[in-house]
Design a protein around this motif. Sequence first.
Motif, PDB file in Angstrom:
ATOM      1  N   PHE A 193       5.576  25.987  -2.078  1.00 49.58           N
ATOM      2  CA  PHE A 193       5.145  24.903  -1.872  1.00 49.58           C
ATOM      3  C   PHE A 193       3.766  24.108  -0.992  1.00 49.58           C
ATOM      4  O   PHE A 193       3.310  23.541  -0.569  1.00 49.58           O
ATOM      5  CB  PHE A 193       5.790  25.065  -0.235  1.00 49.58           C
ATOM      6  N   ALA A 194       3.252  25.443  -1.796  1.00 53.78           N
ATOM      7  CA  ALA A 194       1.032  24.759  -1.756  1.00 53.78           C
ATOM      8  C   ALA A 194       1.099  23.188  -2.179  1.00 53.78           C
ATOM      9  O   ALA A 194       1.525  22.702  -2.888  1.00 53.78           O
ATOM     10  CB  ALA A 194       0.260  26.354  -2.337  1.00 53.78           C
ATOM     11  N   PHE A 205      12.423  26.654 -19.835  1.00 56.89           N
ATOM     12  CA  PHE A 205      11.687  25.090 -18.061  1.00 56.89           C
ATOM     13  C   PHE A 205      11.373  23.640 -18.077  1.00 56.89           C
ATOM     14  O   PHE A 205      10.382  23.851 -19.044  1.00 56.89           O
ATOM     15  CB  PHE A 205      10.760  26.458 -18.301  1.00 56.89           C
ATOM     16  N   THR A 206      12.092  23.159 -18.753  1.00 54.21           N
ATOM     17  CA  THR A 206      12.103  22.094 -18.895  1.00 54.21           C
ATOM     18  C   THR A 206      12.149  21.130 -17.978  1.00 54.21           C
ATOM     19  O   THR A 206      13.045  21.614 -17.338  1.00 54.21           O
ATOM     20  CB  THR A 206      12.272  20.951 -20.258  1.00 54.21           C
ATOM     21  N   MET A 207      12.093  20.263 -17.087  1.00 53.58           N
ATOM     22  CA  MET A 207      12.060  18.854 -16.237  1.00 53.58           C
ATOM     23  C   MET A 207      12.208  17.436 -16.048  1.00 53.58           C
ATOM     24  O   MET A 207      10.772  17.252 -17.207  1.00 53.58           O
ATOM     25  CB  MET A 207      10.837  19.017 -15.004  1.00 53.58           C
ATOM     26  N   VAL A 208      12.791  16.549 -15.414  1.00 54.94           N
ATOM     27  CA  VAL A 208      12.765  15.686 -15.611  1.00 54.94           C
ATOM     28  C   VAL A 208      11.489  14.964 -14.991  1.00 54.94           C
ATOM     29  O   VAL A 208      10.789  15.666 -14.509  1.00 54.94           O
ATOM     30  CB  VAL A 208      13.563  14.637 -14.190  1.00 54.94           C
ATOM     31  N   GLY A 209      11.083  13.665 -15.802  1.00 56.15           N
ATOM     32  CA  GLY A 209      10.133  13.947 -15.892  1.00 56.15           C
ATOM     33  C   GLY A 209       8.598  14.655 -16.427  1.00 56.15           C
ATOM     34  O   GLY A 209       7.634  13.864 -16.292  1.00 56.15           O
ATOM     35  N   GLY A 210       9.362  15.728 -17.323  1.00 58.42           N
ATOM     36  CA  GLY A 210       8.385  16.066 -17.795  1.00 58.42           C
ATOM     37  C   GLY A 210       7.217  17.111 -16.844  1.00 58.42           C
ATOM     38  O   GLY A 210       6.562  17.808 -16.992  1.00 58.42           O
ATOM     39  N   GLN A 211       7.919  17.127 -15.371  1.00 57.78           N
ATOM     40  CA  GLN A 211       7.388  17.437 -14.189  1.00 57.78           C
ATOM     41  C   GLN A 211       7.466  19.261 -14.738  1.00 57.78           C
ATOM     42  O   GLN A 211       6.126  19.755 -13.518  1.00 57.78           O
ATOM     43  CB  GLN A 211       7.659  16.910 -12.831  1.00 57.78           C
ATOM     44  N   GLN A 212       7.722  20.123 -15.243  1.00 51.85           N
ATOM     45  CA  GLN A 212       7.053  21.969 -15.942  1.00 51.85           C
ATOM     46  C   GLN A 212       5.471  21.476 -16.037  1.00 51.85           C
ATOM     47  O   GLN A 212       4.802  22.153 -15.534  1.00 51.85           O
ATOM     48  CB  GLN A 212       7.973  22.056 -16.423  1.00 51.85           C
ATOM     49  N   SER A 213       4.943  20.038 -15.833  1.00 59.92           N
ATOM     50  CA  SER A 213       3.642  20.278 -16.576  1.00 59.92           C
ATOM     51  C   SER A 213       2.744  20.587 -14.782  1.00 59.92           C
ATOM     52  O   SER A 213       1.481  20.484 -15.359  1.00 59.92           O
ATOM     53  CB  SER A 213       2.715  19.711 -17.473  1.00 59.92           C
ATOM     54  N   THR A 214       3.241  20.508 -14.200  1.00 56.76           N
ATOM     55  CA  THR A 214       2.561  20.020 -12.729  1.00 56.76           C
ATOM     56  C   THR A 214       1.710  21.227 -11.946  1.00 56.76           C
ATOM     57  O   THR A 214       1.117  21.026 -11.052  1.00 56.76           O
ATOM     58  CB  THR A 214       3.499  19.511 -11.233  1.00 56.76           C
ATOM     59  N   PHE A 217       4.883  18.938  -5.440  1.00 63.36           N
ATOM     60  CA  PHE A 217       4.518  19.624  -6.777  1.00 63.36           C
ATOM     61  C   PHE A 217       5.987  20.854  -6.765  1.00 63.36           C
ATOM     62  O   PHE A 217       5.884  21.466  -7.568  1.00 63.36           O
ATOM     63  CB  PHE A 217       3.955  19.978  -7.077  1.00 63.36           C
ATOM     64  N   TYR A 218       6.548  20.471  -5.897  1.00 59.55           N
ATOM     65  CA  TYR A 218       6.922  22.539  -5.395  1.00 59.55           C
ATOM     66  C   TYR A 218       8.033  22.464  -6.015  1.00 59.55           C
ATOM     67  O   TYR A 218       8.540  23.851  -6.458  1.00 59.55           O
ATOM     68  CB  TYR A 218       7.507  22.469  -3.628  1.00 59.55           C
ATOM     69  N   LYS A 219       9.004  21.099  -6.644  1.00 56.28           N
ATOM     70  CA  LYS A 219      10.141  21.354  -7.315  1.00 56.28           C
ATOM     71  C   LYS A 219      10.034  22.049  -8.806  1.00 56.28           C
ATOM     72  O   LYS A 219      10.786  22.588  -9.527  1.00 56.28           O
ATOM     73  CB  LYS A 219      10.525  19.933  -8.156  1.00 56.28           C
TER      74      LYS A 219
END
Length: 395
Positions: free
Chosen positions: A323-324, A347-356, A329-331
Amino acid sequence: MALTLTLPEASGGGLKPYTLRGSTPVQPAPGTRFDRIAYSAAHVVADPLAAVDPWLACAVDWEATIAYRRHLWSLGLGVAEAMDTAQRGMGLDWPTSLELIRRSLDAAKDMPGALIASGCGTDHLVLENVKTVGDVIRGYEEQMEAIEKLGGKLIVMASRALARVAQSPADYERVYDRILRQARQPVVLHWLGDMFDPALAGYWGSPDTESAMDTALSIIEANASKVDGIKISLLDKDQEIAMRRRLPAGVRMYTGDDFNYAELIAGDGFGKEATHGKSDALLGIFDAIAPAASAALGELAQGNLEKFHAILAPTVPLSRHIFAAPTRFYKTGVVFMAWLNGRQSHFTMVGGQQSTRSLQHLAELFRLADAAHVLEQPELAVRRMKTLLALHGIE
């Protein structure tokens, strides 16, 4: 046999071998019971094979997503559905959120004692078209009607639209009084700090936390019979304790503090009212550390405070890292943990947020997860971490 791999250092200064500690993950005893209400805000599992552009459309793997909720229920944890941990309003749109709520409510019927509450908000509104608090009220009512029609209990989420158009605390009082009066059963209110969502700055009509708290408390006091509790996510334990002590009798404080949850759940025994000396829980971190959370809460219910802290204390550094800042981006860390632990195949996320989050961030998360004893299948976790490293050119 020791498990070793090469990880980038957190400072970005190079690579260094890391050997896992080899400690056995803590597991709750069968039939564990709690003396706190504990919701896990659950993530969604994306469908990596869907032919969609992730930034423009969301695709959910429903089977894996519901399986994860069954896992949480099997551990005695409740599910806080379609919240920000599920990327609500951050990739997960309202139609998909409602389908998620429907499917989870249906699944809960097959799990005796399964606890579930669902996020109700205004995220289907186009912000630029919201001109008045009346527009906000109608937005809340639309989602309330849809969720209650399914038999769902409401978590009334903080509204970006309300934060945008409200001119004073009186506007918040008008909206929440209207919503609470018509709720079919007591709801959980939700105060999400701007560290989680910058669009919610100044919520309750003031940038000053104490003034905002006064407004929220006045709304709760005026509608106490319709409020089960309030979740606050301000990452400030002193503010949470101060508000907890001022809540009307029977209204719960659900901690959303992913930095100080162990201390807040344990409580301080303040006052005669049972709900004023401790916090219940509605936490995103419980998704990532579910077995440990269940085991710790079981020990607490048995009066074993030292064992409770012994289990949860090592998870706190992990949670603070996940949660830093930027906290929103904690998700990514939550889904990364589910992948490492074999709870999803990718390791794939909705919105491509694995890249955050950076590789250095994820490598440190791996080390902290090992130190917290929450890597459920160490050999699998190492294989998957090596796969991620290879994708970044580290063989």
